[in-house]
Enzyme design. Structure first.
Site, PDB file in Angstrom:
ATOM      1  N   LYS A 208       0.841  -1.195   0.000  1.00 49.44           N
ATOM      2  CA  LYS A 208       0.000   0.000   0.000  1.00 49.44           C
ATOM      3  C   LYS A 208       0.878   1.248   0.000  1.00 49.44           C
ATOM      4  O   LYS A 208       0.691   2.156  -0.803  1.00 49.44           O
ATOM      5  CB  LYS A 208      -0.894  -0.052   1.243  1.00 49.44           C
ATOM      6  CG  LYS A 208      -1.866   1.076   1.379  1.00 49.44           C
ATOM      7  CD  LYS A 208      -2.814   0.795   2.535  1.00 49.44           C
ATOM      8  CE  LYS A 208      -3.610   2.022   2.899  1.00 49.44           C
ATOM      9  NZ  LYS A 208      -4.527   1.778   4.021  1.00 49.44           N
ATOM     10  N   GLU A 214      10.639  -4.451   4.563  1.00 46.84           N
ATOM     11  CA  GLU A 214      10.747  -5.858   4.142  1.00 46.84           C
ATOM     12  C   GLU A 214      10.418  -5.993   2.658  1.00 46.84           C
ATOM     13  O   GLU A 214      11.140  -6.634   1.884  1.00 46.84           O
ATOM     14  CB  GLU A 214       9.776  -6.748   4.930  1.00 46.84           C
ATOM     15  CG  GLU A 214      10.091  -6.904   6.395  1.00 46.84           C
ATOM     16  CD  GLU A 214       9.404  -5.867   7.260  1.00 46.84           C
ATOM     17  OE1 GLU A 214       9.149  -4.736   6.759  1.00 46.84           O
ATOM     18  OE2 GLU A 214       9.126  -6.169   8.429  1.00 46.84           O
ATOM     19  N   GLY A 270      -4.881  -2.378   5.320  1.00 46.72           N
ATOM     20  CA  GLY A 270      -4.101  -3.501   4.786  1.00 46.72           C
ATOM     21  C   GLY A 270      -4.782  -4.842   4.998  1.00 46.72           C
ATOM     22  O   GLY A 270      -4.905  -5.648   4.072  1.00 46.72           O
ATOM     23  N   ARG A 271      -5.244  -5.094   6.218  1.00 48.78           N
ATOM     24  CA  ARG A 271      -5.835  -6.401   6.523  1.00 48.78           C
ATOM     25  C   ARG A 271      -7.242  -6.543   5.961  1.00 48.78           C
ATOM     26  O   ARG A 271      -7.881  -7.589   6.142  1.00 48.78           O
ATOM     27  CB  ARG A 271      -5.805  -6.658   8.024  1.00 48.78           C
ATOM     28  CG  ARG A 271      -6.488  -5.597   8.860  1.00 48.78           C
ATOM     29  CD  ARG A 271      -6.100  -5.736  10.325  1.00 48.78           C
ATOM     30  NE  ARG A 271      -6.549  -4.631  11.154  1.00 48.78           N
ATOM     31  CZ  ARG A 271      -5.916  -3.463  11.269  1.00 48.78           C
ATOM     32  NH1 ARG A 271      -4.845  -3.219  10.554  1.00 48.78           N
ATOM     33  NH2 ARG A 271      -6.381  -2.524  12.076  1.00 48.78           N
ATOM     34  N   GLU A 356      -4.884  -7.566  15.035  1.00 51.27           N
ATOM     35  CA  GLU A 356      -4.426  -6.221  14.662  1.00 51.27           C
ATOM     36  C   GLU A 356      -5.594  -5.242  14.780  1.00 51.27           C
ATOM     37  O   GLU A 356      -5.399  -4.059  15.027  1.00 51.27           O
ATOM     38  CB  GLU A 356      -3.854  -6.231  13.239  1.00 51.27           C
ATOM     39  CG  GLU A 356      -2.923  -5.063  12.975  1.00 51.27           C
ATOM     40  CD  GLU A 356      -2.211  -5.140  11.631  1.00 51.27           C
ATOM     41  OE1 GLU A 356      -2.207  -6.206  10.990  1.00 51.27           O
ATOM     42  OE2 GLU A 356      -1.676  -4.112  11.214  1.00 51.27           O
ATOM     43  N   HIS A 387      -4.550 -34.212  16.989  1.00 51.31           N
ATOM     44  CA  HIS A 387      -3.447 -35.076  17.433  1.00 51.31           C
ATOM     45  C   HIS A 387      -2.365 -34.279  18.124  1.00 51.31           C
ATOM     46  O   HIS A 387      -1.256 -34.770  18.303  1.00 51.31           O
ATOM     47  CB  HIS A 387      -2.880 -35.841  16.229  1.00 51.31           C
ATOM     48  CG  HIS A 387      -3.905 -36.747  15.619  1.00 51.31           C
ATOM     49  ND1 HIS A 387      -3.997 -38.089  15.913  1.00 51.31           N
ATOM     50  CD2 HIS A 387      -4.930 -36.474  14.777  1.00 51.31           C
ATOM     51  CE1 HIS A 387      -5.027 -38.608  15.254  1.00 51.31           C
ATOM     52  NE2 HIS A 387      -5.606 -37.645  14.561  1.00 51.31           N
ATOM     53  N   LYS A 507       7.986  -0.727  12.355  1.00 56.64           N
ATOM     54  CA  LYS A 507       8.537  -0.184  11.113  1.00 56.64           C
ATOM     55  C   LYS A 507       9.595   0.881  11.424  1.00 56.64           C
ATOM     56  O   LYS A 507      10.599   0.997  10.738  1.00 56.64           O
ATOM     57  CB  LYS A 507       7.424   0.409  10.229  1.00 56.64           C
ATOM     58  CG  LYS A 507       6.424  -0.650   9.713  1.00 56.64           C
ATOM     59  CD  LYS A 507       5.479  -0.109   8.639  1.00 56.64           C
ATOM     60  CE  LYS A 507       4.524  -1.174   8.132  1.00 56.64           C
ATOM     61  NZ  LYS A 507       3.690  -0.797   7.006  1.00 56.64           N
TER      62      LYS A 507
HETATM   63  C1  G6Q Z   1      -2.507  -4.151   7.959  1.00 55.08           C
HETATM   64  C2  G6Q Z   1      -1.303  -3.508   8.420  1.00 55.08           C
HETATM   65  C3  G6Q Z   1      -0.006  -4.139   7.946  1.00 55.08           C
HETATM   66  C4  G6Q Z   1       0.354  -3.780   6.513  1.00 55.08           C
HETATM   67  C5  G6Q Z   1       1.789  -4.190   6.242  1.00 55.08           C
HETATM   68  C6  G6Q Z   1       2.228  -3.929   4.831  1.00 55.08           C
HETATM   69  O1  G6Q Z   1      -3.616  -3.805   8.244  1.00 55.08           O
HETATM   70  O2  G6Q Z   1      -1.348  -2.166   8.174  1.00 55.08           O
HETATM   71  O3  G6Q Z   1      -0.006  -5.530   8.084  1.00 55.08           O
HETATM   72  O4  G6Q Z   1      -0.521  -4.398   5.624  1.00 55.08           O
HETATM   73  O5  G6Q Z   1       2.635  -3.539   7.150  1.00 55.08           O
HETATM   74  O6  G6Q Z   1       2.101  -2.588   4.514  1.00 55.08           O
HETATM   75  P1  G6Q Z   1       2.257  -2.092   3.022  1.00 55.08           P
HETATM   76  O7  G6Q Z   1       1.162  -2.702   2.211  1.00 55.08           O
HETATM   77  O8  G6Q Z   1       2.181  -0.606   3.066  1.00 55.08           O
HETATM   78  O9  G6Q Z   1       3.601  -2.575   2.543  1.00 55.08           O
END
Ligand code: G6Q
Length: 545
Positions: A208, A214, A270-271, A356, A387, A507
């Site tokens: 996003k 990462e 994001g989620r 989250e 199990h 971050k």
């Molecule tokens: C989700 C969070 C988090 C995010 C990641 C990746 O709700 O905000 O998990 O999706 O940190 O972020 P970017 O899509 O900006 O790389």
């Protein structure tokens, strides 16, 4: 309403009193008292059947929980979300993931602007790209067909796509392979590409913000790997990289043609983005028509949540049961147990969605809560979990409410497998609820000294969620069910389900230590003595001391 106000709600006090008088009531007794309980405490909508009869509730519990939902203003919260209000107060944003699955022609507005046409414009562009890639019309730099798609993203830009890919594998084009790289640990990237041919590989950089450490580290390594395999010709990047992002300038800076960028909006968390362009890998795998079926499934559950009375409202019922256990039974964790191998990543996906969203300890107005909020969600597919950790669920000292998720029809009918799978799911819910008394154990001829070990106290609650078949639409319904259950819980706890300052912290913190690990000169360390010492130890191992 402020935080203290939740505890002052009439329904809250009534629930406390009700809990005190019913907390030891056994499910065995509830079922004996009402032989129709298993048909009464059920709800069905959008093709999802929820049996919540094996919960430690009676009609009064349900009435009071729903009263708490009313007193907490859940209706207003639902309306505010669908109206496009800026309910993500700490980031001053609207929260309109429901618009991502609104049908063409629908209207959902933010600040008077209908966002649905924009959603469909992106879906159409994604579909056109998917058709080209799936048909082989989209070629790599050396005119070879793309055979593997690698999604690079993390958190919300990974967990949804990988879960959906695994869940809908049955519906996917098997001539294309999919890989998902998320961890900054180089092992993740190297293992993912080790057997791939750069000439036949497409990377989707899903981020996003397009600044996540990462993802950008992995994307840069991917570009190096690609160019190393294609004679260093940087023109290759445009044929082997596409982006999913809200940040066009960073995408262009990376070298990706913004014609091959698929956007979304700041009102999609994001989620909550697996059905936005972040789902591009899903669409490439299952094709645009199936992807739209998935969106239609989401939408059906959205509409149910928006319109159904609370007593028949699946997300509301699920959410309020979580409140009941969290705030009155002091339950710490909830297990999600899909009896469906394709849903093997569903618990991991749900962990992010639930924890989250509701792992918060201040209310919308920033005041500390004085009650428990989001429980820990975890799980594994059945029957595997049976199990291992089910032991604790059956005989441990904690109450762990469980969601059993199952499908009436298997996508891979094979002999008696499905009957055995489902028999296990049902048997588990039965054993958890009813247990086995010492008398029953003795009657089986168990030696006296072993009786205590073989007693099952029962009275361990569970929901059973049944769907017909794991289609794309069914997956959409299931995810939407949990999204809105999370929303329901957040509304009661008055927390902001849509920010993630705890994630943001990570971050920032890593960015500070990276140069301290990498610098040639001895850095001035001003952390605590533990962190300073660990940094020095790492530097010594790299011979940077
Ligand atoms: C989700 C969070 C988090 C995010 C990641 C990746 O709700 O905000 O998990 O999706 O940190 O972020 P970017 O899509 O900006 O790389």
């Amino acid at each position: 309403m402020n935080a203290t106000a939740l505890r002052n709600q009439p329904a809250w006090s009534a629930l406390q009193a009700h809990y005190a008088t019913t907390k030891d009531h056994h499910l065995k007794q509830y079922f004996a008292d009402d032989p129709t309980r298993g048909q009464r405490f059920v709800a069905e909508a959008a093709g999802v059947y929820l049996d919540y009869s094996k919960n430690r509730i009676n009609s009064d519990t349900l009435r009071l929980l729903l009263q708490l939902a009313v007193e907490s203003g859940l209706r207003d919260r639902i309306d505010a979300m669908f109206r496009g209000d800026r309910i993500n107060v700490s980031e001053d944003r609207a929260v309109l993931h429901v618009a991502l699955r609104a049908p063409r022609g629908a209207s959902l507005t933010i600040g008077g602007q209908n966002v649905v046409p924009g959603v469909h414009a992106v879906l159409d562009r994604m579909a056109a790209f998917a058709e080209r890639l799936r048909s082989g019309d989209w070629k790599g730099h050396t005119q070879q067909r793309i055979r593997t798609v690698v999604n690079i993203g993390i958190g919300g830009s990974d967990l949804g796509p990988v879960m959906a890919y695994e869940a809908l594998k049955h519906w996917s084009d098997r001539s294309l392979a999919f890989r998902f790289v998320s961890n900054v640990d180089g092992t993740d990237f190297l293992e993912a590409v080790s057997d791939l041919d750069p000439a036949q590989t497409l990377f989707i950089v899903s981020s996003k913000t397009f600044t996540t450490l990462e993802t950008m580290t992995n994307a840069n390594s991917a570009r190096d790997w690609l160019l190393a395999g294609l004679n260093g010709d940087s023109a290759a990047v445009a044929r082997h990289f596409v982006a999913v992002s809200t940040n066009a300038s960073e995408v262009a800076r990376f070298g990706i043609d913004t014609d091959n960028m698929f956007g979304f909006w700041d009102w999609v968390g994001g989620r909550y983005s697996m059905d936005a362009a972040i789902g591009l890998s899903t669409m490439l795998a299952i094709g645009p028509a199936h992807f739209r079926d998935m969106l239609a499934g989401f939408h059906e559950m959205d509409e149910h949540f928006r319109t159904a009375p609370f007593e028949q409202n699946l997300p509301v019922l699920l959410g309020m049961l979580t409140v009941w256990y969290t705030n009155f039974f002091d339950v710490q964790t909830i297990a999600v147990l899909p009896y469906e191998q394709y849903l093997k990543r569903f618990p991991a996906y749900l962990q992010q969605l639930t924890m989250e969203s509701n792992g918060k300890s201040v209310t919308l107005d920033g005041k500390p809560v004085n009650y428990a909020t989001g429980p820990i969600f975890w799980g594994e597919p059945g029957t595997n979990g049976q199990h291992s950790f089910y032991q604790l669920i059956h005989q441990g000292t904690r109450i762990i409410p469980c969601d059993f998720i199952a499908f009436l029809h298997s996508l891979n009918p094979l002999g008696r497998h499905h009957d055995i799978l489902i028999a296990n799911a049902l048997a588990q819910t039965e054993a958890l609820a009813f247990g086995k008394t010492a008398t029953e154990v003795e009657a089986e001829g168990t030696p006296t000294q072993l009786v205590g070990h073989r007693v099952f106290t029962g009275n361990r609650p569970s929901n059973t969620i049944l769907l017909d078949t794991l289609t794309p639409a069914a997956l959409g319904k299931l995810v939407s069910l949990y999204e809105h259950s999370v929303f329901t819980q957040g509304a009661i706890w008055q927390v902001n389900c849509f920010d993630q300052w705890g994630v943001e912290l990570g971050k920032v913190l890593a960015q500070r230590i990276v140069p301290e690990l990498e610098s040639r000169a001895d850095p001035m360390l001003s952390h605590d003595s533990s962190t300073n010492n660990l940094i020095r130890r790492y530097r010594a191992a790299q011979r940077r001391d």
